[in-house]
Design an enzyme around this catalytic site. Structure first.
Site, short mmCIF file in Angstrom:
data_model
loop_
_atom_site.label_atom_id
_atom_site.label_comp_id
_atom_site.label_asym_id
_atom_site.label_seq_id
_atom_site.Cartn_x
_atom_site.Cartn_y
_atom_site.Cartn_z
N ASP A 1 -3.32 5.09 -2.15
CA ASP A 1 -4.36 5.22 -1.29
C ASP A 1 -4.92 6.44 -1.44
OD1 ASP A 1 -5.70 4.47 1.52
OD2 ASP A 1 -4.83 6.36 1.74
N ASP B 1 0.69 -0.95 -0.05
CA ASP B 1 -0.14 0.00 0.11
C ASP B 1 0.81 1.09 -0.13
OD1 ASP B 1 -2.44 1.49 0.40
OD2 ASP B 1 -3.32 -0.55 1.31
N GLU C 1 -6.82 3.03 -5.60
CA GLU C 1 -8.34 3.29 -5.19
C GLU C 1 -9.08 4.12 -6.29
OE1 GLU C 1 -8.32 5.06 -0.99
OE2 GLU C 1 -10.14 3.89 -0.91
N HIS D 1 -11.35 -3.48 3.03
CA HIS D 1 -11.17 -3.49 4.33
C HIS D 1 -11.89 -2.08 4.65
CE1 HIS D 1 -8.57 -0.82 2.49
NE2 HIS D 1 -8.31 0.01 3.53
N ASP D 2 -12.62 -1.24 3.77
CA ASP D 2 -13.63 -0.17 4.12
C ASP D 2 -14.78 -0.33 3.94
OD1 ASP D 2 -11.23 1.28 4.41
OD2 ASP D 2 -11.10 1.96 2.45
C1 GLC Z 1 -8.23 4.64 2.01
C2 GLC Z 1 -8.17 3.75 2.94
C3 GLC Z 1 -8.88 3.51 4.14
C4 GLC Z 1 -8.17 4.78 4.82
C5 GLC Z 1 -8.04 6.20 4.31
C6 GLC Z 1 -7.11 6.90 4.49
O1 GLC Z 1 -9.40 4.98 1.60
O2 GLC Z 1 -8.58 2.38 2.00
O3 GLC Z 1 -8.80 2.69 5.04
O4 GLC Z 1 -8.60 5.03 6.13
O5 GLC Z 1 -7.74 5.88 2.86
O6 GLC Z 1 -5.88 6.86 4.38
#
Ligand code: GLC
Length: 572
Positions: free
Chosen positions: A221, A115, A289, A354-355
């Protein structure tokens, strides 16, 4: 057409003269490191646990492991708040543990993707500490703004109305520097200023560092948040009556998200990868993402002449499938990606992460059946397929009480709303076996509760029976390795608005037909009429677990009966 394969060099395969990169037909497996396996008994998963899981990865037939962040972090957002991008957090292990994992994955023929979190650091990162002190060159590494004065209570007034994605103002007053800093996520995640070329350079150096240490790619991210509009104007209200006070949905994020400069920054990251690839001949994957705006997500791909991401994640099978999904919704979700994707690009399919709530917990009645049908779709379409840890055994969301809630997004929402916002239910420990705490830890606690269904839903049990979620997943992974699924053509349809079906074909190889019934009732359809090129009779390759029809049963295509939410893969 006859397909000829030749391995050209590290990770590139030639098919009929066209080069195919290792990742373009890969199954990626997302590990949430805190929750896979804990080997030191502290209740939190660790790197040694990931290394110990390699036999499981191999049995699952995956090609590549993507790790959510394992860098040094105060864990306010569980690793997405990084205080040192170049070292490993002790909760996960040591640098040696990382090297051991990386070598063991290589030895097993598996790739490793890390990541990469460029938008913000932790407030405990050395750059931030120095920035607070106005120490150059760090003074302007972050977005600092003056207060608009004091309100009636003597509290500093933030520069504008911007809100954090985790609720409340996106501005935090810093007493020492006497200014506000921007944080689009937790207070402990100050936003970097990407208009500062030094910041961009730092981030490019970090990419280079991990490439030099052998990683095979990155997942970027939060790209939509990476740069903000320079006038710092208030964002317009959405006036959405369903949006709770102070929550992110109150504003239309026209100044904080999806700014055109985002693409220039992503291009800079691309450049590091391209340079590294041309220096070393290694093939690296760069994924990200998506944006919340579909067209902007598509622009992350770039074009054939100006490539940016190898692919942004495709969340259409998540966001575009409502709790009550019809065949037409599935078709529309595919259309939206496949028809809008720029020419020459590779598709990808994600059903969970995970979100977001787990796949099997998103669709009304939870019998697990529809999730399996969706995994069929995700794994047998062309392009990359992403498995979120636990999907291979069809794990479901876990109830997490307010007292047990750890996710900052859940905590910030408060006891009344946390269940709507908390991401913890999808992050609970992997269920290895039916022993205490599902075999996740050698200790006596786990950082999030283990789902009580582990007694019946766990890998060990699923491995010891013939027709289980895990053996189902293995069959899909196996099919993914066939030439038909890797390189075959795709034809997909919603038949009578009842079933969603698609074919994968390559001449002279096996053909596959996938049929899914998203309805709550049994349906009977003539699939042959929709795909007249197929023979009248095929053999079942795989069926979802609720169906009585199983592998090798003959199927008459002109009269297919499919149970509620079930799916079938037929082979010819
Ligand atoms: C992304 C991640 C998430 C995180 C956010 C801030 O959306 O997937 O888990 O909280 O970024 O880094």
């Amino acid at each position: 057409m006859f397909f000829r394969f030749a391995v050209l060099c590290l990770g590139i395969l030639a098919v009929n003269g066209q080069t195919i990169k290792w990742w373009s037909t890969a199954t990626l497996y997302q590990v949430y490191p805190r929750s896979l396996k804990d080997t030191n008994g502290d209740g939190v998963g660790d790197i040694k646990g990931i290394t110990e899981s390699i036999p499981h990865f191999i049995q699952s037939g995956i090609d590549c492991v993507w790790l959510s962040p394992i860098y040094k972090s105060p864990m306010k957002d569980f690793g997405y708040d990084i205080s040192d991008y170049l070292s490993i957090d002790p909760i996960f292990g040591t640098w040696e543990d990382f090297l051991e994992l990386s070598n063991a994955l290589k030895a097993a023929g598996l790739k490793l993707v890390m990541d990469f979190v460029p938008n913000h650091t932790s407030d405990e990162h050395d750059w931030f500490i120095r920035s607070v002190n106005r120490e150059d060159p760090y003074t302007n590494y972050y977005i600092w703004k003056d207060s608009l004065g004091l309100d009636a209570n003597g509290t500093q007034i933030p520069p504008n109305n911007w809100l954090s994605a985790f609720a409340g103002s996106a501005w935090q007053w810093n007493d020492q520097r006497q200014q506000f800093y921007l944080h689009q996520f937790t207070v402990g995640q100050p936003d970097l200023d990407f208009r500062n070329p030094l910041v961009l350079q730092e981030m490019k150096n970090i990419l280079r560092y991990w490439l030099d240490n052998g990683v095979d790619g990155f997942r970027i991210d939060a790209p939509p948040h990476i740069i903000e509009q320079i006038d710092f104007l208030d964002e317009p209200l959405t006036n959405d009556p369903s949006c709770p006070e102070n929550q992110f949905c109150q504003l239309n994020h026209i100044y904080t998200m999806n700014q055109p400069e985002t693409l220039d920054i992503l291009r800079e990251f691309r450049q590091v990868i391209d340079q590294y690839q041309s220096e070393t001949g290694r093939v690296i994957v760069l994924m990200s993402e998506p944006s919340n705006l579909h067209n902007f997500t598509m622009s992350y791909y770039g074009t054939e002449q100006d490539p940016i991401m190898d692919f942004p994640f495709n969340f259409n099978l998540i966001y575009d499938l409502p709790a009550e999904t019809f065949a037409i919704d599935i078709k529309a979700a595919l259309d939206k990606w496949l028809l809008d994707m720029p020419t020459g690009k590779v598709a990808n399919w994600v059903t969970g992460n995970h979100d977001l709530p787990r796949t099997r917990s998103r669709f009304g009645i939870d019998d697990g059946e529809f999730a399996l049908s969706l995994y069929m779709i995700r794994m047998l379409l062309p392009g990359v397929s992403v498995t979120y840890y636990g999907e291979e055994i069809n794990m479901e969301n876990t109830f997490v009480s307010w007292q047990e809630t750890r996710d900052p997004q859940g905590c910030n929402a408060g006891p009344d709303l946390y269940q709507k916002y908390s991401r913890d239910p999808a992050r609970t420990p992997f269920q290895w076996n039916s022993q205490n705490l599902a075999g996740f830890t050698t200790g006596s606690t786990s950082w999030l509760p283990v789902n009580p269904n582990y007694v019946n839903l766990n890998l060990e049990d699923q491995m010891s029976s013939i027709r289980t979620e895990f053996t189902f997943y293995q069959r899909l992974a196996e099919a993914r390795k066939s030439n038909t699924i890797r390189f075959g053509s795709l034809e997909y349809k919603s038949i009578n608005n009842d079933v969603f079906a698609f074919t994968r074909e390559i001449q002279a190889d096996d053909k596959y037909l996938v049929i899914v019934n998203p309805n709550d009732i049994e349906v009977r359809v003539n699939v042959r009429a929709a795909f007249p090129q197929l023979p009248e009779i095929g053999l079942v390759y795989l069926s979802t677990l609720g169906l009585t029809t199983t592998a090798n049963d003959p199927i008459i295509l002109s009269d297919v009966i499919l149970d509620a939410r079930g799916g079938l893969v037929v082979n010819f």
